[in-house]
Design a protein around this motif. Structure first.
Motif, PDB file in Angstrom:
ATOM      1  N   ILE A 180      -2.370   0.227  -7.684  1.00 44.60           N
ATOM      2  CA  ILE A 180      -3.557  -0.047  -8.327  1.00 44.60           C
ATOM      3  C   ILE A 180      -3.320  -1.201  -9.654  1.00 44.60           C
ATOM      4  O   ILE A 180      -4.059  -2.202  -9.460  1.00 44.60           O
ATOM      5  CB  ILE A 180      -4.354   1.134  -9.027  1.00 44.60           C
ATOM      6  CG1 ILE A 180      -5.058   1.806  -7.990  1.00 44.60           C
ATOM      7  CG2 ILE A 180      -5.704   0.763  -9.763  1.00 44.60           C
ATOM      8  CD1 ILE A 180      -5.720   1.338  -7.004  1.00 44.60           C
TER       9      ILE A 180
ATOM     10  N   GLU B 293       0.890  -1.179   0.092  1.00 41.12           N
ATOM     11  CA  GLU B 293      -0.041   0.214   0.048  1.00 41.12           C
ATOM     12  C   GLU B 293       0.719   1.083   0.122  1.00 41.12           C
ATOM     13  O   GLU B 293       0.603   2.280  -0.126  1.00 41.12           O
ATOM     14  CB  GLU B 293      -0.902   0.014   1.202  1.00 41.12           C
ATOM     15  CG  GLU B 293      -2.039  -1.084   1.373  1.00 41.12           C
ATOM     16  CD  GLU B 293      -1.590  -2.256   1.898  1.00 41.12           C
ATOM     17  OE1 GLU B 293      -0.370  -2.467   2.285  1.00 41.12           O
ATOM     18  OE2 GLU B 293      -2.312  -3.182   1.750  1.00 41.12           O
TER      19      GLU B 293
ATOM     20  N   TYR C  30      -3.777  -4.105  -6.954  1.00 40.21           N
ATOM     21  CA  TYR C  30      -5.228  -4.194  -6.834  1.00 40.21           C
ATOM     22  C   TYR C  30      -5.908  -4.831  -7.822  1.00 40.21           C
ATOM     23  O   TYR C  30      -6.790  -5.648  -7.584  1.00 40.21           O
ATOM     24  CB  TYR C  30      -5.593  -2.724  -6.511  1.00 40.21           C
ATOM     25  CG  TYR C  30      -7.039  -2.791  -6.109  1.00 40.21           C
ATOM     26  CD1 TYR C  30      -7.512  -3.338  -5.042  1.00 40.21           C
ATOM     27  CD2 TYR C  30      -8.053  -2.019  -6.918  1.00 40.21           C
ATOM     28  CE1 TYR C  30      -9.066  -3.371  -4.649  1.00 40.21           C
ATOM     29  CE2 TYR C  30      -9.327  -1.664  -6.591  1.00 40.21           C
ATOM     30  CZ  TYR C  30      -9.844  -2.604  -5.318  1.00 40.21           C
ATOM     31  OH  TYR C  30     -11.302  -2.392  -5.212  1.00 40.21           O
TER      32      TYR C  30
ATOM     33  N   LEU D 180      -4.867  -3.772   1.014  1.00 41.56           N
ATOM     34  CA  LEU D 180      -5.143  -4.204  -0.336  1.00 41.56           C
ATOM     35  C   LEU D 180      -6.329  -5.255   0.028  1.00 41.56           C
ATOM     36  O   LEU D 180      -7.367  -5.284  -0.803  1.00 41.56           O
ATOM     37  CB  LEU D 180      -3.811  -4.970  -1.004  1.00 41.56           C
ATOM     38  CG  LEU D 180      -4.212  -5.958  -2.087  1.00 41.56           C
ATOM     39  CD1 LEU D 180      -4.666  -5.216  -3.077  1.00 41.56           C
ATOM     40  CD2 LEU D 180      -2.913  -6.696  -2.505  1.00 41.56           C
TER      41      LEU D 180
ATOM     42  N   ILE E   2      -5.182   5.637  -1.925  1.00 43.03           N
ATOM     43  CA  ILE E   2      -6.166   4.763  -1.452  1.00 43.03           C
ATOM     44  C   ILE E   2      -6.569   5.098   0.085  1.00 43.03           C
ATOM     45  O   ILE E   2      -7.502   4.625   0.520  1.00 43.03           O
ATOM     46  CB  ILE E   2      -5.367   3.580  -1.322  1.00 43.03           C
ATOM     47  CG1 ILE E   2      -4.279   3.168  -0.589  1.00 43.03           C
ATOM     48  CG2 ILE E   2      -5.237   3.032  -2.819  1.00 43.03           C
ATOM     49  CD1 ILE E   2      -3.582   1.976  -0.134  1.00 43.03           C
TER      50      ILE E   2
END
Length: 177
Positions: free
Chosen positions: A64, A56, A68, A157, A127
């Motif tokens: 992403i 993260e 992700y 995540l 995020i």
């Protein structure tokens, strides 16, 4: 009789107990410590192992695209979704009333020949920033923008993935009751 010299007499304490000899009274030893043995001052503390940085902590776009999207795709495929396409796009929010809002990064998932779609909006390109989600079925336009994971102190995540899966399950798109 044995004569007592001042050297052999240990003075008594007030309670009548014998006093402990001072450290200077202890016999000095000239023998070195055995090889390989460390004295307390020489003991070395092993360095603490540094944790690798959390995924993260990556830059937003890298996180992403590299972490992700694959994790979200894998979780949704495991729930039985076929022909899934998940992408990251930067565009306007396609909901009535948000026409003048600035563009933001959106994770857009489509399946069932494009008839089902969800969008996860990242307004701050982070995020940890403000997030929202919308769902649309059929040829309609999304009409509701819902806050997404607003009560969480730290976004991970796994939390981002499970949040989407739970929301789509609430929509009755994954499992039927």
């Amino acid at each position: 009789m044995v004569e007592e010299s001042a050297e052999n007499v240990v003075p008594a304490t007030a309670a009548g107990k014998k006093a402990k000899p001072a450290a200077s009274d202890a016999p000095a030893t000239d023998t070195p410590a055995p090889s390989g043995a460390e004295t307390p001052a020489e003991k070395t503390v092993p360095p603490k192992k540094e944790k690798p940085p959390a995924v993260e902590a990556k830059p937003f776009i890298d996180f992403i695209q590299q972490d992700y999207l694959p994790a979200l795709t894998q979780a949704l495929v495991a729930k039985g979704i076929t022909d899934l396409q998940v992408d990251l796009e930067r565009s306007k929010i396609a909901i009535k009333g948000f026409e003048t809002a600035p563009e933001c990064n959106q994770v857009i998932g489509r399946w069932d020949r494009g008839s089902r779609q969800f969008n996860v909006y990242f307004f701050d390109d982070s995020i940890q920033g403000q997030r929202a989600i919308s769902c649309v079925d059929g040829a309609h336009k999304a009409s509701t923008l819902e806050s997404f994971l607003i009560d969480e102190r730290k976004i991970t995540l796994d939390l981002l993935v499970s949040g989407v899966v739970l929301r789509l399950n609430s929509q009755k798109w994954l499992l039927r009751n």
